[in-house]
Every structure is written in structure tokens, then in C-alpha cells.
Motif scaffolding. Sequence first.
Motif, PDB file in Angstrom:
ATOM      1  N   UNK A  33       0.828  -1.202   0.000  1.00 12.21           N
ATOM      2  CA  UNK A  33       0.000   0.000   0.000  1.00 12.21           C
ATOM      3  C   UNK A  33       0.857   1.244   0.000  1.00 12.21           C
ATOM      4  N   UNK A  34       0.227   2.394   0.007  1.00 14.38           N
ATOM      5  CA  UNK A  34       0.994   3.639   0.016  1.00 14.38           C
ATOM      6  C   UNK A  34       1.643   3.896   1.369  1.00 14.38           C
ATOM      7  N   UNK A  35       2.863   4.416   1.347  1.00 14.70           N
ATOM      8  CA  UNK A  35       3.616   4.722   2.566  1.00 14.70           C
ATOM      9  C   UNK A  35       4.026   6.187   2.506  1.00 14.70           C
ATOM     10  N   UNK A  50       0.983  18.387  -1.237  1.00 17.82           N
ATOM     11  CA  UNK A  50       1.126  19.555  -0.357  1.00 17.82           C
ATOM     12  C   UNK A  50       0.629  19.176   1.040  1.00 17.82           C
ATOM     13  N   UNK A  51       1.471  19.260   2.063  1.00 21.51           N
ATOM     14  CA  UNK A  51       1.029  18.889   3.414  1.00 21.51           C
ATOM     15  C   UNK A  51       0.186  19.967   4.089  1.00 21.51           C
ATOM     16  N   UNK A  77      -3.471  10.328   5.050  1.00 22.08           N
ATOM     17  CA  UNK A  77      -2.996  11.711   5.056  1.00 22.08           C
ATOM     18  C   UNK A  77      -3.755  12.552   6.075  1.00 22.08           C
ATOM     19  N   UNK A  78      -5.066  12.367   6.145  1.00 24.35           N
ATOM     20  CA  UNK A  78      -5.878  13.135   7.082  1.00 24.35           C
ATOM     21  C   UNK A  78      -5.526  12.805   8.525  1.00 24.35           C
ATOM     22  N   UNK A  79      -5.265  11.559   8.812  1.00 21.16           N
ATOM     23  CA  UNK A  79      -4.915  11.153  10.174  1.00 21.16           C
ATOM     24  C   UNK A  79      -3.512  11.632  10.541  1.00 21.16           C
ATOM     25  N   UNK A  80      -2.548  11.387   9.674  1.00 24.99           N
ATOM     26  CA  UNK A  80      -1.159  11.728   9.968  1.00 24.99           C
ATOM     27  C   UNK A  80      -0.946  13.237  10.059  1.00 24.99           C
TER      28      UNK A  80
END
Length: 96
Positions: A33-35, A50-51, A77-80
Amino acid sequence: MSKARHIPIRQCIACRERRPKRELLRIVLTEAGPILDPTGRKPGRGAYVCPDKPECWAEKKLRRFAGARARELSQALQIVLGRVDSQASQVGKPST
């Protein structure tokens, strides 16, 4: 006489904005999966997001890169990045 250092420029896969590499967050696709790769050094096919722009974390915009795994990547992304949208925070609450 000092030389100006080269600053690598990368493009966000969601908004297509070009920014210096250090300002973007790298994502690597693996079989598992994506990392997320904040160091930018993991092997594999990578892309940048873009973070600081939550609109770049939308599942629809990430499909170009992640395909069927775009939803998984969007949620990660939303969690991290610490900005869970209002819909996800309201899951489990009774509606009125």
C-alpha cells in the motif's frame, strides 16, 4: 565566490503546483500500500502532495497516483497530518 545551490522542484499530484521538494510530502507506492515518506529516501515510485492544503488530500485528486488505493491514502494523510475532516469526526454520532 560562492555558487548558488540547486533547489529541486517537485509538483503536487493533486493541485499541480510546483514547489521546492522540502515543502512537499512524498508518498511511495508499495505492494503493501501507500507509505508516507517524510525523509524522501525510501525506494519505489514516489509522488508528492502539499502537506498544508487539505484539498490536496481528497480521494478524487489522489486517484491519478494511487488508483483504487486512493481512499486508503486520503484517510492516512488526514490522520497523519492531524486534520480529520468534519464528516469523519461525526461518524458514530446520532443524526438529528
